[in-house]
Write an enzyme that holds these catalytic residues in place. Structure first.
Site, PDB file in Angstrom:
ATOM      1  N   ALA A 149       6.728  -4.060   0.230  1.00  0.00           N
ATOM      2  CA  ALA A 149       7.632  -4.040   1.125  1.00  0.00           C
ATOM      3  C   ALA A 149       7.673  -3.121   2.284  1.00  0.00           C
ATOM      4  CB  ALA A 149       9.220  -4.017   0.561  1.00  0.00           C
ATOM      5  N   GLY A 196       5.864  -5.025  -3.336  1.00  0.00           N
ATOM      6  CA  GLY A 196       5.816  -6.590  -3.284  1.00  0.00           C
ATOM      7  C   GLY A 196       5.022  -7.349  -3.097  1.00  0.00           C
ATOM      8  N   GLU A 199       4.398  -8.217  -6.598  1.00  0.00           N
ATOM      9  CA  GLU A 199       5.327  -9.342  -6.865  1.00  0.00           C
ATOM     10  C   GLU A 199       5.056 -10.485  -6.292  1.00  0.00           C
ATOM     11  OE1 GLU A 199       8.124  -6.271  -5.620  1.00  0.00           O
ATOM     12  OE2 GLU A 199       9.295  -6.439  -7.429  1.00  0.00           O
ATOM     13  N   GLU A 213       6.529   1.891  -6.470  1.00  0.00           N
ATOM     14  CA  GLU A 213       7.975   2.145  -6.063  1.00  0.00           C
ATOM     15  C   GLU A 213       8.548   3.290  -6.541  1.00  0.00           C
ATOM     16  OE1 GLU A 213       6.957  -0.858  -7.341  1.00  0.00           O
ATOM     17  OE2 GLU A 213       7.542  -2.473  -5.863  1.00  0.00           O
TER      18      GLU A 213
HETATM   19  N1  COA Z   1       5.071  -0.314   4.642  1.00  0.00           N
HETATM   20  C1  COA Z   1       5.211   0.078   5.756  1.00  0.00           C
HETATM   21  N2  COA Z   1       4.006   0.291   6.305  1.00  0.00           N
HETATM   22  C2  COA Z   1       3.109   0.379   5.468  1.00  0.00           C
HETATM   23  C3  COA Z   1       3.010  -0.026   4.048  1.00  0.00           C
HETATM   24  C4  COA Z   1       4.295  -0.234   3.608  1.00  0.00           C
HETATM   25  N3  COA Z   1       4.350  -0.766   2.430  1.00  0.00           N
HETATM   26  N4  COA Z   1       1.796   0.258   3.586  1.00  0.00           N
HETATM   27  C5  COA Z   1       0.957   0.568   4.732  1.00  0.00           C
HETATM   28  N5  COA Z   1       1.746   0.760   5.872  1.00  0.00           N
HETATM   29  C6  COA Z   1       1.102   1.210   7.091  1.00  0.00           C
HETATM   30  C7  COA Z   1       0.794   2.581   7.201  1.00  0.00           C
HETATM   31  O1  COA Z   1       2.199   3.192   7.450  1.00  0.00           O
HETATM   32  C8  COA Z   1      -0.021   2.790   8.255  1.00  0.00           C
HETATM   33  O2  COA Z   1       0.294   2.693   9.580  1.00  0.00           O
HETATM   34  P1  COA Z   1       0.151   3.525  10.719  1.00  0.00           P
HETATM   35  O3  COA Z   1      -1.284   3.325  10.761  1.00  0.00           O
HETATM   36  O4  COA Z   1       1.054   2.868  11.870  1.00  0.00           O
HETATM   37  O5  COA Z   1       0.594   4.751  10.386  1.00  0.00           O
HETATM   38  C9  COA Z   1      -1.010   1.417   8.082  1.00  0.00           C
HETATM   39  O6  COA Z   1      -0.122   0.531   7.375  1.00  0.00           O
HETATM   40  C10 COA Z   1      -2.320   1.898   7.322  1.00  0.00           C
HETATM   41  O7  COA Z   1      -1.965   2.230   6.133  1.00  0.00           O
HETATM   42  P2  COA Z   1      -2.592   3.913   5.550  1.00  0.00           P
HETATM   43  O8  COA Z   1      -1.617   4.472   4.593  1.00  0.00           O
HETATM   44  O9  COA Z   1      -3.053   4.635   6.959  1.00  0.00           O
HETATM   45  O10 COA Z   1      -3.899   3.346   4.798  1.00  0.00           O
HETATM   46  P3  COA Z   1      -4.463   4.108   3.532  1.00  0.00           P
HETATM   47  O11 COA Z   1      -5.763   3.524   3.399  1.00  0.00           O
HETATM   48  O12 COA Z   1      -4.504   5.710   3.997  1.00  0.00           O
HETATM   49  O13 COA Z   1      -3.818   3.906   2.288  1.00  0.00           O
HETATM   50  C11 COA Z   1      -2.461   2.651   0.795  1.00  0.00           C
HETATM   51  C12 COA Z   1      -3.493   2.745   1.787  1.00  0.00           C
HETATM   52  C13 COA Z   1      -2.184   1.000   0.477  1.00  0.00           C
HETATM   53  C14 COA Z   1      -2.829   3.391  -0.426  1.00  0.00           C
HETATM   54  C15 COA Z   1      -1.216   3.111   1.381  1.00  0.00           C
HETATM   55  O14 COA Z   1      -0.914   2.505   2.615  1.00  0.00           O
HETATM   56  C16 COA Z   1       0.241   2.968   0.540  1.00  0.00           C
HETATM   57  O15 COA Z   1       0.376   3.612  -0.344  1.00  0.00           O
HETATM   58  N6  COA Z   1       1.048   2.143   1.197  1.00  0.00           N
HETATM   59  C17 COA Z   1       2.325   2.009   0.527  1.00  0.00           C
HETATM   60  C18 COA Z   1       2.284   1.315  -0.628  1.00  0.00           C
HETATM   61  C19 COA Z   1       3.516   1.290  -1.478  1.00  0.00           C
HETATM   62  O16 COA Z   1       4.119   2.091  -1.972  1.00  0.00           O
HETATM   63  N7  COA Z   1       4.117  -0.042  -1.570  1.00  0.00           N
HETATM   64  C20 COA Z   1       5.445  -0.208  -2.260  1.00  0.00           C
HETATM   65  C21 COA Z   1       6.365  -0.220  -1.407  1.00  0.00           C
HETATM   66  S1  COA Z   1       7.813  -0.735  -2.072  1.00  0.00           S
END
Ligand code: COA
Length: 260
Positions: free
Chosen positions: A66, A111, A114, A134
């Site tokens: 999400a 999500g 999910e 989460e």
């Molecule tokens: N919601 C909003 N934005 C997200 C996102 C999310 N769930 N996951 C990634 N993004 C965005 C980042 O903010 C970033 O945006 P920016 O370039 O404008 O700053 C872009 O996507 C790239 O992500 P980034 O974190 O820089 O890539 P990474 O390779 O360093 O890490 C992940 C990849 C997937 C490990 C990391 O993005 C992450 O942990 N995301 C969240 C996962 C999560 O907790 N999901 C559950 C949400 S309820």
């Protein structure tokens, strides 16, 4: 219909939905959830579509969860609405009435995991990672994850994934039953398409009834599940495709299913 955050392509009997916010790793914001809802309704009512592939744009992500920027601004009331809307849309995916294949081309987190679990099949690229992280945001899964995950992998493994928030690689996801199959990343879409084509050639009434029996029965005691199975079995008997399938077997030829 057109969508801001999704690509919807039809090729023969197979539709492919691509979540298309690659700069945000295809995170599900409110617009994307609503586009998914509308796309599922469109596909549910399109009889020419017999199987659906769901994937993510770009090389890195299926769906990274999400949208955290929206979550950060949620109140208890809006957060409840968010969870209920997401659950409703993923229920539509699960009960589409035709098989759905998650082609997991990268991270499927929160999500994203999910959404993949709501699909009928999960094909993962060998580079994919899945998880429910989460907990590290101070929340719990809200789009059905606490319910579908234990049904797929069992209570203990669900506890492990939800409470630690750790990501699992594709190979471990396969070993615990979280994905159906792992394929080389370069072959993912071809394999998804081959599975979709194989499913699209099956009798759609029986496919739907089989999915209803399995999904419906999981929520029931065994005896009630078997009663449901018998009723759905009787419905399958009433289909033209049953007559064609049995006749073709006896006449030693390939069946031609009409979907009636
Ligand atoms: N919601 C909003 N934005 C997200 C996102 C999310 N769930 N996951 C990634 N993004 C965005 C980042 O903010 C970033 O945006 P920016 O370039 O404008 O700053 C872009 O996507 C790239 O992500 P980034 O974190 O820089 O890539 P990474 O390779 O360093 O890490 C992940 C990849 C997937 C490990 C990391 O993005 C992450 O942990 N995301 C969240 C996962 C999560 O907790 N999901 C559950 C949400 S309820």
């Amino acid at each position: 219909m057109s969508y801001d955050t999704l690509l919807l392509a039809r090729d023969g009997a197979v539709a492919t939905i691509t979540v298309n916010r690659p700069a945000k790793l295809n995170a599900l914001d409110a617009r994307t959830i609503d586009d998914l809802r509308r796309a599922m309704l469109e596909l549910r009512h399109d009889e020419t579509v017999r199987a659906v592939i769901v994937t993510g744009a770009g090389e890195r992500a299926f769906v990274a969860g999400a949208d955290i920027s929206e979550l950060a601004a949620a109140t208890p009331v809006s957060g409840r609405g968010l969870a209920l809307r997401g659950q409703h849309v993923f229920d539509l995916v699960e009960h589409l009435g035709k098989p759905t294949i998650a082609a997991i081309n990268g991270v499927a987190l929160g999500g994203g995991c999910e959404l993949a679990m709501a699909c009928t099949f999960r094909l993962a690229a060998d580079t994919a990672r899945l998880g429910q992280p989460e907990i590290d945001l101070g929340i719990i899964p809200g789009y059905g994850g606490t319910q579908r995950l234990p049904r797929l992998v069992g209570r203990d493994r669900a506890m492990d994934l939800v409470l630690t928030g750790r990501h699992v690689a594709a190979a471990e996801a396969l070993a615990i039953g979280l994905v159906t199959r792992v394929v080389p990343a370069a072959r993912l879409m071809d394999e998804a398409r081959a599975l979709a084509d194989a499913l699209a050639a099956k009798p759609p009434v029986a496919l739907k009834l089989a999915m209803d029996a399995i999904n419906g029965g999981l929520a029931l005691p065994l005896a009630d599940g078997c009663a449901l199975e018998a009723s759905l079995f009787a419905l399958a008997i009433a289909s033209d495709d049953m007559k064609e399938g049995t006749r073709a077997f006896l006449e030693k030829r390939k069946p031609v299913f009409t979907g009636r």
